[in-house]
Design a protein around this motif. Structure first.
Motif, PDB file in Angstrom:
ATOM      1  N   THR A 250       0.852  -1.188   0.000  1.00 45.79           N
ATOM      2  CA  THR A 250       0.000   0.000   0.000  1.00 45.79           C
ATOM      3  C   THR A 250       0.885   1.234   0.000  1.00 45.79           C
ATOM      4  O   THR A 250       2.047   1.190   0.440  1.00 45.79           O
ATOM      5  N   VAL A 251       0.348   2.338  -0.499  1.00 44.46           N
ATOM      6  CA  VAL A 251       1.079   3.599  -0.537  1.00 44.46           C
ATOM      7  C   VAL A 251       0.303   4.622   0.292  1.00 44.46           C
ATOM      8  O   VAL A 251      -0.693   5.179  -0.179  1.00 44.46           O
ATOM      9  N   PRO A 252       0.726   4.860   1.527  1.00 45.76           N
ATOM     10  CA  PRO A 252       0.058   5.892   2.319  1.00 45.76           C
ATOM     11  C   PRO A 252       0.246   7.258   1.658  1.00 45.76           C
ATOM     12  O   PRO A 252       1.373   7.655   1.347  1.00 45.76           O
ATOM     13  N   VAL A 253      -0.834   7.968   1.399  1.00 42.85           N
ATOM     14  CA  VAL A 253      -0.757   9.261   0.713  1.00 42.85           C
ATOM     15  C   VAL A 253      -0.960  10.384   1.725  1.00 42.85           C
ATOM     16  O   VAL A 253      -2.047  10.502   2.318  1.00 42.85           O
ATOM     17  N   PRO A 254       0.066  11.203   1.944  1.00 42.20           N
ATOM     18  CA  PRO A 254      -0.107  12.369   2.821  1.00 42.20           C
ATOM     19  C   PRO A 254      -0.951  13.417   2.083  1.00 42.20           C
ATOM     20  O   PRO A 254      -0.447  14.173   1.250  1.00 42.20           O
ATOM     21  N   VAL A 255      -2.222  13.443   2.368  1.00 39.55           N
ATOM     22  CA  VAL A 255      -3.169  14.207   1.559  1.00 39.55           C
ATOM     23  C   VAL A 255      -2.844  15.690   1.502  1.00 39.55           C
ATOM     24  O   VAL A 255      -2.794  16.283   0.407  1.00 39.55           O
ATOM     25  N   LEU A 256      -2.615  16.324   2.626  1.00 31.98           N
ATOM     26  CA  LEU A 256      -2.395  17.762   2.623  1.00 31.98           C
ATOM     27  C   LEU A 256      -1.151  18.171   1.826  1.00 31.98           C
ATOM     28  O   LEU A 256      -1.224  19.086   0.987  1.00 31.98           O
ATOM     29  N   PRO A 257       0.027  17.512   2.061  1.00 34.37           N
ATOM     30  CA  PRO A 257       1.189  17.893   1.257  1.00 34.37           C
ATOM     31  C   PRO A 257       0.959  17.730  -0.249  1.00 34.37           C
ATOM     32  O   PRO A 257       1.390  18.578  -1.043  1.00 34.37           O
ATOM     33  N   PHE A 258       0.264  16.652  -0.650  1.00 42.30           N
ATOM     34  CA  PHE A 258      -0.037  16.479  -2.069  1.00 42.30           C
ATOM     35  C   PHE A 258      -0.992  17.557  -2.552  1.00 42.30           C
ATOM     36  O   PHE A 258      -0.876  18.092  -3.656  1.00 42.30           O
ATOM     37  N   MET A 259      -1.965  17.878  -1.719  1.00 41.83           N
ATOM     38  CA  MET A 259      -2.937  18.893  -2.086  1.00 41.83           C
ATOM     39  C   MET A 259      -2.272  20.256  -2.273  1.00 41.83           C
ATOM     40  O   MET A 259      -2.585  21.009  -3.213  1.00 41.83           O
TER      41      MET A 259
END
Length: 330
Positions: A250-259
């Motif tokens: 799985t790839v945990p996605v750091p939502v805020l930094p990507f956003m």
């Protein structure tokens, strides 16, 4: 015909056999190709081991990629194709017979004309690597003036990505893990080559892009490289991941930094790419070949009866470049 085949999954030297099998016949819409070179990909290894799925057929002749000459055509295919030199992709996808044999029958659309100056070695090195790389790079449009980062730049897909990105007008930084791989990537045309095990790669990438970062990242191991990718990504950039070593990864996605950087992550599986994407890849790969801008690194060429050794080399990452099987003398 002489062929490599397996009727059960397992280690290469346990399950791969060589023998005489009936030659296929070109069906409606198909061409019969006399195979000179067969290319081995990690997906061929994963099919043989059962990583992707269980045996879909009772007996399988492996390998998706190859190159040779069209010997006969089925109904609905122009006889003008007879004698044409071609490269073949997805030969064994959804079928039992791949290119590890003296003959293979494939849909006419999967046998692409080779430019006159392109060797069978190069032709058999296209298919999975070049089409995967193309989708990773061009899914978001033109690359002219863009900045591209390629992880695993010495691998088959990585090298293809470097060369296609340069042909497309991009600035390219590529990463490696071993010092001896750096020259391989330089030969492919990368503007900057970095060792993941030395220094601060993110700092070096930002320095090489005047602080902006890269617009596209082609990643062979996004699970391991995720944090680094985010640190290198430019605003509006995209990461394309095309390989996985663990079925349950799985790839945990750091939502805020990507956003905050308007970032995107794309997963690429060459066999299920949209038809339009495959057609675009074939067109651009042909143009790149014609321009003389695609020169894959050939790591190993083995005779047909040593195909198991070739599988082992791919599985262990022991060959520096594409592993090919010389089915017939070119």
């Amino acid at each position: 015909m002489r062929a490599i085949y397996y009727d059960r999954q397992g280690p290469a030297h346990d399950v791969l056999a060589v023998g005489d099998l009936p030659a296929p016949v070109a069906g409606t819409g198909e061409v019969l190709v006399r195979v000179y070179r067969s290319g081995i990909n990690p997906s061929d290894v994963k099919n043989r081991t059962g990583f992707v799925s269980k045996m879909p057929f009772d007996r399988i002749i492996p390998h998706q990629d190859g190159a040779g000459v069209i010997e006969s055509v089925g109904a609905g295919v122009s006889p003008d194709r007879l004698g044409q030199r071609v490269w073949v992709y997805e030969a064994q996808y959804g079928r039992a017979g791949g290119t590890a044999a003296e003959y293979v029958a494939v849909p006419s659309a999967n046998a692409i004309a080779l430019p006159d100056a392109t060797s069978f070695d190069v032709g058999a090195s296209l298919g999975v690597p070049a089409m995967t790389a193309h989708r990773c790079l061009f899914a978001d449009g033109d690359l002219r003036g863009r900045r591209v980062m390629v992880h695993g730049g010495a691998g088959a897909v990585g090298s293809a990505a470097v060369q296609l990105a340069k042909w497309g007008g991009a600035w390219v930084v590529a990463t490696v893990r071993r010092p001896e791989q750096m020259e391989v990537v330089r030969r492919a045309g990368a503007d900057l080559v970095l060792n993941l095990r030395q220094g601060d790669v993110a700092v070096d990438v930002k320095a090489g892009t005047d602080g902006a970062g890269v617009d596209h990242i082609v990643d062979v191991d996004v699970v391991a490289n995720g944090e680094l990718d985010l640190a290198c990504l430019a605003n509006g950039g995209a990461i394309s991941a095309y390989s996985v070593g663990d079925r349950d990864a799985t790839v945990p996605v750091p939502v805020l930094p990507f956003m905050l950087v308007n970032g995107a992550v794309r997963f690429v599986y060459v066999y299920t790419m949209p038809t339009s994407a495959k057609q675009a890849a074939v067109k651009d790969i042909t143009s790149c070949l014609t321009a003389g801008a695609y020169r894959p690194e050939i790591g190993l060429i083995l005779p047909l009866d040593r195909t198991a050794d070739g599988h082992d080399a791919v599985e262990r990452g022991a060959a520096q470049g594409k592993v090919l099987i010389a089915v017939m003398d070119a």
